[in-house]
Each structure stands twice: as C-alpha cells, then as structure tokens.
Design a protein around this motif. Structure first.
Motif, PDB file in Angstrom:
ATOM      1  N   ILE A 193       0.841  -1.206   0.000  1.00 19.35           N
ATOM      2  CA  ILE A 193       0.000   0.000   0.000  1.00 19.35           C
ATOM      3  C   ILE A 193       0.872   1.251   0.000  1.00 19.35           C
ATOM      4  O   ILE A 193       0.619   2.210  -0.740  1.00 19.35           O
ATOM      5  CB  ILE A 193      -0.940   0.003   1.225  1.00 19.35           C
ATOM      6  N   LEU A 194       1.938   1.226   0.823  1.00 17.14           N
ATOM      7  CA  LEU A 194       2.841   2.371   0.906  1.00 17.14           C
ATOM      8  C   LEU A 194       3.527   2.618  -0.427  1.00 17.14           C
ATOM      9  O   LEU A 194       3.652   3.756  -0.875  1.00 17.14           O
ATOM     10  CB  LEU A 194       3.880   2.126   2.004  1.00 17.14           C
ATOM     11  N   ILE A 195       3.966   1.532  -1.086  1.00 20.81           N
ATOM     12  CA  ILE A 195       4.628   1.655  -2.381  1.00 20.81           C
ATOM     13  C   ILE A 195       3.662   2.207  -3.430  1.00 20.81           C
ATOM     14  O   ILE A 195       4.015   3.070  -4.232  1.00 20.81           O
ATOM     15  CB  ILE A 195       5.193   0.287  -2.838  1.00 20.81           C
ATOM     16  N   LYS A 196       2.414   1.706  -3.399  1.00 17.35           N
ATOM     17  CA  LYS A 196       1.404   2.170  -4.351  1.00 17.35           C
ATOM     18  C   LYS A 196       1.147   3.658  -4.197  1.00 17.35           C
ATOM     19  O   LYS A 196       1.029   4.395  -5.195  1.00 17.35           O
ATOM     20  CB  LYS A 196       0.111   1.383  -4.154  1.00 17.35           C
ATOM     21  N   LEU A 197       1.052   4.123  -2.955  1.00 13.79           N
ATOM     22  CA  LEU A 197       0.813   5.541  -2.707  1.00 13.79           C
ATOM     23  C   LEU A 197       2.031   6.373  -3.108  1.00 13.79           C
ATOM     24  O   LEU A 197       1.904   7.454  -3.686  1.00 13.79           O
ATOM     25  CB  LEU A 197       0.484   5.771  -1.229  1.00 13.79           C
ATOM     26  N   ASN A 198       3.208   5.872  -2.804  1.00 17.67           N
ATOM     27  CA  ASN A 198       4.439   6.610  -3.053  1.00 17.67           C
ATOM     28  C   ASN A 198       4.754   6.729  -4.541  1.00 17.67           C
ATOM     29  O   ASN A 198       5.511   7.604  -4.959  1.00 17.67           O
ATOM     30  CB  ASN A 198       5.613   5.941  -2.330  1.00 17.67           C
ATOM     31  N   ASN A 199       4.169   5.852  -5.350  1.00 23.43           N
ATOM     32  CA  ASN A 199       4.399   5.879  -6.794  1.00 23.43           C
ATOM     33  C   ASN A 199       3.541   6.912  -7.507  1.00 23.43           C
ATOM     34  O   ASN A 199       3.679   7.098  -8.713  1.00 23.43           O
ATOM     35  CB  ASN A 199       4.135   4.493  -7.407  1.00 23.43           C
ATOM     36  N   GLN A 200       2.638   7.558  -6.770  1.00 25.43           N
ATOM     37  CA  GLN A 200       1.752   8.558  -7.356  1.00 25.43           C
ATOM     38  C   GLN A 200       1.961   9.899  -6.656  1.00 25.43           C
ATOM     39  O   GLN A 200       2.140   9.949  -5.437  1.00 25.43           O
ATOM     40  CB  GLN A 200       0.281   8.157  -7.188  1.00 25.43           C
ATOM     41  N   THR A 201       1.926  10.972  -7.434  1.00 29.25           N
ATOM     42  CA  THR A 201       2.075  12.300  -6.832  1.00 29.25           C
ATOM     43  C   THR A 201       0.952  12.569  -5.836  1.00 29.25           C
ATOM     44  O   THR A 201       1.189  13.075  -4.734  1.00 29.25           O
ATOM     45  CB  THR A 201       2.062  13.392  -7.920  1.00 29.25           C
ATOM     46  N   SER A 202      -0.280  12.212  -6.220  1.00 26.82           N
ATOM     47  CA  SER A 202      -1.422  12.416  -5.318  1.00 26.82           C
ATOM     48  C   SER A 202      -1.292  11.533  -4.083  1.00 26.82           C
ATOM     49  O   SER A 202      -1.712  11.919  -2.986  1.00 26.82           O
ATOM     50  CB  SER A 202      -2.738  12.122  -6.041  1.00 26.82           C
ATOM     51  N   GLY A 203      -0.699  10.351  -4.261  1.00 29.20           N
ATOM     52  CA  GLY A 203      -0.495   9.450  -3.130  1.00 29.20           C
ATOM     53  C   GLY A 203       0.516  10.016  -2.136  1.00 29.20           C
ATOM     54  O   GLY A 203       0.297   9.982  -0.920  1.00 29.20           O
ATOM     55  N   ARG A 204       1.602  10.575  -2.655  1.00 33.40           N
ATOM     56  CA  ARG A 204       2.607  11.191  -1.783  1.00 33.40           C
ATOM     57  C   ARG A 204       2.018  12.398  -1.058  1.00 33.40           C
ATOM     58  O   ARG A 204       2.313  12.640   0.119  1.00 33.40           O
ATOM     59  CB  ARG A 204       3.839  11.605  -2.595  1.00 33.40           C
ATOM     60  N   ASP A 205       1.179  13.144  -1.781  1.00 36.31           N
ATOM     61  CA  ASP A 205       0.531  14.306  -1.166  1.00 36.31           C
ATOM     62  C   ASP A 205      -0.366  13.881  -0.001  1.00 36.31           C
ATOM     63  O   ASP A 205      -0.362  14.499   1.063  1.00 36.31           O
ATOM     64  CB  ASP A 205      -0.289  15.060  -2.217  1.00 36.31           C
ATOM     65  N   LYS A 206      -1.117  12.802  -0.200  1.00 37.55           N
ATOM     66  CA  LYS A 206      -2.039  12.351   0.844  1.00 37.55           C
ATOM     67  C   LYS A 206      -1.300  11.762   2.042  1.00 37.55           C
ATOM     68  O   LYS A 206      -1.731  11.916   3.196  1.00 37.55           O
ATOM     69  CB  LYS A 206      -3.039  11.358   0.260  1.00 37.55           C
ATOM     70  N   LEU A 207      -0.191  11.075   1.785  1.00 32.76           N
ATOM     71  CA  LEU A 207       0.628  10.569   2.892  1.00 32.76           C
ATOM     72  C   LEU A 207       1.223  11.730   3.689  1.00 32.76           C
ATOM     73  O   LEU A 207       1.222  11.718   4.924  1.00 32.76           O
ATOM     74  CB  LEU A 207       1.746   9.677   2.358  1.00 32.76           C
ATOM     75  N   ALA A 208       1.734  12.735   2.967  1.00 41.56           N
ATOM     76  CA  ALA A 208       2.303  13.910   3.628  1.00 41.56           C
ATOM     77  C   ALA A 208       1.228  14.660   4.407  1.00 41.56           C
ATOM     78  O   ALA A 208       1.468  15.163   5.511  1.00 41.56           O
ATOM     79  CB  ALA A 208       2.942  14.837   2.591  1.00 41.56           C
ATOM     80  N   ARG A 209       0.024  14.714   3.841  1.00 44.10           N
ATOM     81  CA  ARG A 209      -1.095  15.387   4.509  1.00 44.10           C
ATOM     82  C   ARG A 209      -1.461  14.673   5.807  1.00 44.10           C
ATOM     83  O   ARG A 209      -1.708  15.310   6.834  1.00 44.10           O
ATOM     84  CB  ARG A 209      -2.311  15.418   3.577  1.00 44.10           C
ATOM     85  N   LEU A 210      -1.487  13.339   5.754  1.00 43.14           N
ATOM     86  CA  LEU A 210      -1.788  12.553   6.948  1.00 43.14           C
ATOM     87  C   LEU A 210      -0.771  12.842   8.044  1.00 43.14           C
ATOM     88  O   LEU A 210      -1.133  13.100   9.202  1.00 43.14           O
ATOM     89  CB  LEU A 210      -1.793  11.059   6.597  1.00 43.14           C
ATOM     90  N   LEU A 211       0.515  12.824   7.685  1.00 38.08           N
ATOM     91  CA  LEU A 211       1.575  13.088   8.665  1.00 38.08           C
ATOM     92  C   LEU A 211       1.520  14.530   9.160  1.00 38.08           C
ATOM     93  O   LEU A 211       1.775  14.801  10.340  1.00 38.08           O
ATOM     94  CB  LEU A 211       2.940  12.794   8.042  1.00 38.08           C
ATOM     95  N   GLN A 212       1.171  15.452   8.268  1.00 40.46           N
ATOM     96  CA  GLN A 212       1.080  16.867   8.639  1.00 40.46           C
ATOM     97  C   GLN A 212       0.041  17.093   9.734  1.00 40.46           C
ATOM     98  O   GLN A 212       0.325  17.760  10.744  1.00 40.46           O
ATOM     99  CB  GLN A 212       0.714  17.692   7.402  1.00 40.46           C
ATOM    100  N   TYR A 213      -1.150  16.525   9.540  1.00 40.91           N
ATOM    101  CA  TYR A 213      -2.211  16.762  10.526  1.00 40.91           C
ATOM    102  C   TYR A 213      -2.030  15.916  11.783  1.00 40.91           C
ATOM    103  O   TYR A 213      -2.465  16.313  12.874  1.00 40.91           O
ATOM    104  CB  TYR A 213      -3.582  16.537   9.884  1.00 40.91           C
ATOM    105  N   MET A 214      -1.370  14.777  11.657  1.00 38.51           N
ATOM    106  CA  MET A 214      -1.013  14.010  12.850  1.00 38.51           C
ATOM    107  C   MET A 214      -0.020  14.805  13.698  1.00 38.51           C
ATOM    108  O   MET A 214      -0.119  14.832  14.929  1.00 38.51           O
ATOM    109  CB  MET A 214      -0.416  12.655  12.450  1.00 38.51           C
ATOM    110  N   ALA A 215       0.922  15.457  13.019  1.00 36.10           N
ATOM    111  CA  ALA A 215       1.902  16.283  13.730  1.00 36.10           C
ATOM    112  C   ALA A 215       1.212  17.468  14.397  1.00 36.10           C
ATOM    113  O   ALA A 215       1.546  17.848  15.528  1.00 36.10           O
ATOM    114  CB  ALA A 215       2.972  16.775  12.754  1.00 36.10           C
ATOM    115  N   LYS A 216       0.241  18.048  13.706  1.00 38.88           N
ATOM    116  CA  LYS A 216      -0.491  19.208  14.251  1.00 38.88           C
ATOM    117  C   LYS A 216      -1.236  18.842  15.532  1.00 38.88           C
ATOM    118  O   LYS A 216      -1.141  19.549  16.539  1.00 38.88           O
ATOM    119  CB  LYS A 216      -1.467  19.750  13.214  1.00 38.88           C
ATOM    120  N   SER A 217      -1.986  17.746  15.480  1.00 42.02           N
ATOM    121  CA  SER A 217      -2.711  17.328  16.686  1.00 42.02           C
ATOM    122  C   SER A 217      -1.728  16.876  17.755  1.00 42.02           C
ATOM    123  O   SER A 217      -1.953  17.102  18.958  1.00 42.02           O
ATOM    124  CB  SER A 217      -3.705  16.204  16.359  1.00 42.02           C
ATOM    125  N   GLY A 218      -0.614  16.268  17.322  1.00 42.82           N
ATOM    126  CA  GLY A 218       0.387  15.778  18.271  1.00 42.82           C
ATOM    127  C   GLY A 218       1.000  16.889  19.092  1.00 42.82           C
ATOM    128  O   GLY A 218       1.045  16.808  20.328  1.00 42.82           O
TER     129      GLY A 218
END
Length: 221
Positions: free
Chosen positions: A3-28
């Motif tokens: 799943i990680l490889i599939k997301l990382n192979n797409q620009t939109s996938g990398r954006d969504k992974l970065a977005r997930l980490l961004q908001y996790m960091a914000k709440s954290g």
C-alpha cells in the motif's frame, strides 16, 4: 508495504501521505503542549515537521491549478443540470484556491514578498467554498435516496443508503472533516489546533482509502 509503495508511486499518493503526517503532527504538538512534562524542544520539532510537510505539499501541487482550470472550463456548457453546474463551480473555486496556494509557496521560499496571512485567508475562503459545494452534492445524493423510498422509515433509508453508497458515505465524511480546517483558518469556527489536526487526520485517511480503492470514489448518480 504494498500500500505504501502504491501511494508513493503517485504524486497524489505522496501528497495524501504527507497530509496525513502533517495533521497528525499538528494534533500531536497541540496535545503535547497540554502536558507540562514534555519539553518544548520536542513540541517545536513537531511544529517544524508540520510546517515543512505543508510546504512540501504546496510544492507537489505547484502548477496543478492549470489542470483544474482546464477541466472546469471543459465542463462548462456540457450539461445544464444543477449537479454538473455545482461540480464545475467547485472545480473553479478549487482552481482559485490552488492559485493562491502557489503564490504562498513562492513567498515561503523567499522569491516574492507578500502578506502571507492575507493570502492564506483568501486561499482558505476558496477552499471552504469548494468543500461547501462538494457537500451540497453529497446532500443532493442523500435526498435522492430518500425520495426513492418514500414509504420507508427515513433513518432506515439513511442507513441502507450509507451501506449501498459507500462512496457517498466516505466522501461526505471527508468533506465534513475537511471543512473544519478552512473555517477554522478564517475564524468562523472556534476550535483548537488539536481538533483541526484530528479532523485533518480523519479526512486524510478517508482520502487515502478513496485513492486506493476505486469503488470508494464518489460519483453523481
């Protein structure tokens, strides 16, 4: 890992992974602030991570306003149905959001000097309009489900509709969570950074599910 490889192979996938980490960091970092025993250094690290991920995502989106503008203009006049008009208006609003977003990124890297706070508010305004229009399409689809089953209990009809239209359910959840973010940025919704981060995390997970499984992609029936 697949799943990680599939997301990382797409620009939109990398954006969504970065977005997930961004908001996790914000709440954290927000909830870490509530604990006096946690050092400010660790909190600042998460704040820095959030900021850099947000900047990275702006770079990933750079130039995309042209794509969305083309799609919006291409759809104009194709269909006069209210849903098509609303969907096109949402694309145009998102195009404006991206244009402001691009300018903000250029300012962040020091090429131009602007009032980033004002430009961010304008970007949030167009983002909020985009999500509101998308939510109106979600509501319209739910009304169609209700109208198709007039003699059935409305609550049962809603539950059945949520099971039948998983794409609609997930898209509605994503939009409800997403709209909290720009409304908070505009000061129209008084919530703390922890709440914004939590809603952003939920909407990011929903967006990843939609990207991974085509059956979850929202369609207008």
């Amino acid at each position: 890992m697949e799943i990680l490889i599939k997301l990382n192979n797409q620009t939109s996938g990398r954006d969504k992974l970065a977005r997930l980490l961004q908001y996790m960091a914000k709440s954290g970092w927000y909830y870490m602030q509530q604990n006096e025993n946690i050092s400010h250094k660790n909190i600042d690290k998460l704040k820095s991570l959030e900021y850099n991920l947000a900047t990275f995502r702006k770079l990933l989106r750079f130039g995309r306003f042209v794509d969305h503008l083309y799609l919006a203009l291409h759809n104009i006049g194709d269909n006069k149905h209210i849903t098509k008009i609303t969907a096109t208006a949402a694309k145009l609003a998102y195009t404006a959001f991206l244009l402001y977003d691009h300018v903000i990124w250029i300012a962040r890297i020091g090429i131009i000097d602007i009032d980033i706070s004002k430009w961010t508010k304008s970007a949030n305004r167009f983002w909020a309009i985009t999500i509101a229009l998308q939510l109106s399409l979600n509501i319209y689809e739910y009304f169609k489900i209700f109208n198709c089953k007039k003699d059935v209990d409305k609550i049962s009809s809603l539950i059945e509709g949520m099971k039948w239209r998983q794409d609609l359910t997930l898209d509605t959840l994503k939009n409800i969570c997403d709209i909290v973010i720009p409304l908070s940025g505009l000061g129209l919704l008084k919530v703390n950074s922890g709440v914004v981060g939590t809603f952003g995390t939920i909407s990011s997970l929903a967006a990843i599910l939609i990207l991974l499984n085509p059956k979850f992609k929202f369609f207008i029936s």
